[in-house]
Design a protein around this motif. Structure first.
Motif, PDB file in Angstrom:
ATOM      1  N   LEU A  50      31.934  13.822 -37.871  1.00 58.68           N
ATOM      2  CA  LEU A  50      31.085  14.795 -37.195  1.00 58.68           C
ATOM      3  C   LEU A  50      29.646  14.302 -37.227  1.00 58.68           C
ATOM      4  CD1 LEU A  50      32.385  18.217 -38.607  1.00 58.68           C
ATOM      5  CD2 LEU A  50      32.773  17.271 -36.330  1.00 58.68           C
ATOM      6  N   SER A  51      28.942  14.529 -36.158  1.00 62.06           N
ATOM      7  CA  SER A  51      27.528  14.193 -36.082  1.00 62.06           C
ATOM      8  C   SER A  51      26.722  15.171 -36.933  1.00 62.06           C
ATOM      9  CB  SER A  51      27.072  14.280 -34.624  1.00 62.06           C
ATOM     10  OG  SER A  51      25.674  14.302 -34.535  1.00 62.06           O
ATOM     11  N   CYS A  52      25.625  14.713 -37.474  1.00 66.82           N
ATOM     12  CA  CYS A  52      24.733  15.599 -38.229  1.00 66.82           C
ATOM     13  C   CYS A  52      24.311  16.789 -37.380  1.00 66.82           C
ATOM     14  CB  CYS A  52      23.498  14.844 -38.704  1.00 66.82           C
ATOM     15  SG  CYS A  52      23.808  13.611 -39.978  1.00 66.82           S
ATOM     16  N   ALA A  53      24.187  16.576 -36.071  1.00 68.41           N
ATOM     17  CA  ALA A  53      23.690  17.613 -35.170  1.00 68.41           C
ATOM     18  C   ALA A  53      24.614  18.824 -35.070  1.00 68.41           C
ATOM     19  CB  ALA A  53      23.462  17.025 -33.776  1.00 68.41           C
ATOM     20  N   VAL A  54      25.893  18.684 -35.385  1.00 66.89           N
ATOM     21  CA  VAL A  54      26.818  19.814 -35.250  1.00 66.89           C
ATOM     22  C   VAL A  54      26.746  20.779 -36.434  1.00 66.89           C
ATOM     23  CG1 VAL A  54      28.420  18.464 -33.841  1.00 66.89           C
ATOM     24  CG2 VAL A  54      28.859  18.730 -36.281  1.00 66.89           C
ATOM     25  N   PHE A  55      26.075  20.390 -37.488  1.00 63.49           N
ATOM     26  CA  PHE A  55      25.948  21.248 -38.667  1.00 63.49           C
ATOM     27  C   PHE A  55      24.749  22.167 -38.479  1.00 63.49           C
ATOM     28  CE2 PHE A  55      28.372  17.658 -40.101  1.00 63.49           C
ATOM     29  CZ  PHE A  55      29.322  18.222 -40.935  1.00 63.49           C
ATOM     30  N   ASP A  56      25.006  23.455 -38.432  1.00 62.42           N
ATOM     31  CA  ASP A  56      23.952  24.439 -38.254  1.00 62.42           C
ATOM     32  C   ASP A  56      23.648  25.069 -39.617  1.00 62.42           C
ATOM     33  OD1 ASP A  56      22.094  26.089 -37.037  1.00 62.42           O
ATOM     34  OD2 ASP A  56      23.594  27.606 -36.508  1.00 62.42           O
ATOM     35  N   LEU A  57      22.898  24.334 -40.421  1.00 63.01           N
ATOM     36  CA  LEU A  57      22.568  24.808 -41.768  1.00 63.01           C
ATOM     37  C   LEU A  57      21.234  25.547 -41.737  1.00 63.01           C
ATOM     38  CD1 LEU A  57      23.523  21.603 -43.787  1.00 63.01           C
ATOM     39  CD2 LEU A  57      24.912  23.634 -43.396  1.00 63.01           C
ATOM     40  N   PRO A  58      21.115  26.607 -42.534  1.00 64.11           N
ATOM     41  CA  PRO A  58      19.887  27.405 -42.543  1.00 64.11           C
ATOM     42  C   PRO A  58      18.778  26.774 -43.397  1.00 64.11           C
ATOM     43  CG  PRO A  58      21.449  28.349 -44.069  1.00 64.11           C
ATOM     44  CD  PRO A  58      22.149  27.184 -43.399  1.00 64.11           C
TER      45      PRO A  58
END
Length: 122
Positions: A50-58
């Motif tokens: 998975l690309s870093c961009a797909v992680f929606d971390l707060p």
């Protein structure tokens, strides 16, 4: 320390610990943070890169970068550049060979905790 191998054709590479250098206390440290555990849980669920961009971390982008770096430097994930994207994959085979049952136990415990807390744990 020997010099790093020169990347071919201008490709960017990232340092990862060799399998034999991965230590239990470092893996446990990497998994002890809720954001890093969320990353690992997501990677384990898809069993793919998975690309870093797909992680929606707060958290801020720099904090997100820090969490991925800790996971990589402690041998929990593998990161590779594909074009401009930094792709992430769980080092499941290495972790399972070195610490049998650890990753599955941590992931199962995280799932149980999430259910117990009603999703507030992640």
């Amino acid at each position: 320390m020997p010099p790093a191998a020169a990347p071919s054709s201008g490709a960017r590479t990232l340092d990862h610990p060799e399998r034999e250098a991965i230590r239990l206390e470092n893996v446990l440290h990497a998994l002890s943070d809720p954001m890093r555990l969320a990353i690992v849980r997501r990677l384990a669920a898809v069993e793919d890169e998975l690309s870093c961009a797909v992680f929606d971390l707060p958290v801020s982008k720099s904090t997100c970068t820090h969490h991925f770096r800790v996971l990589r430097e402690h041998g929990v994930i593998n990161q590779i550049y594909r074009g401009t994207a930094k792709m992430n994959a769980l080092r499941r085979a290495d972790l399972d060979d070195l610490f049998p049952g650890l990753l599955d136990s941590v992931l199962a415990a995280a799932d149980l905790e999430e259910k117990r807390l009603g999703g507030a744990g992640t």
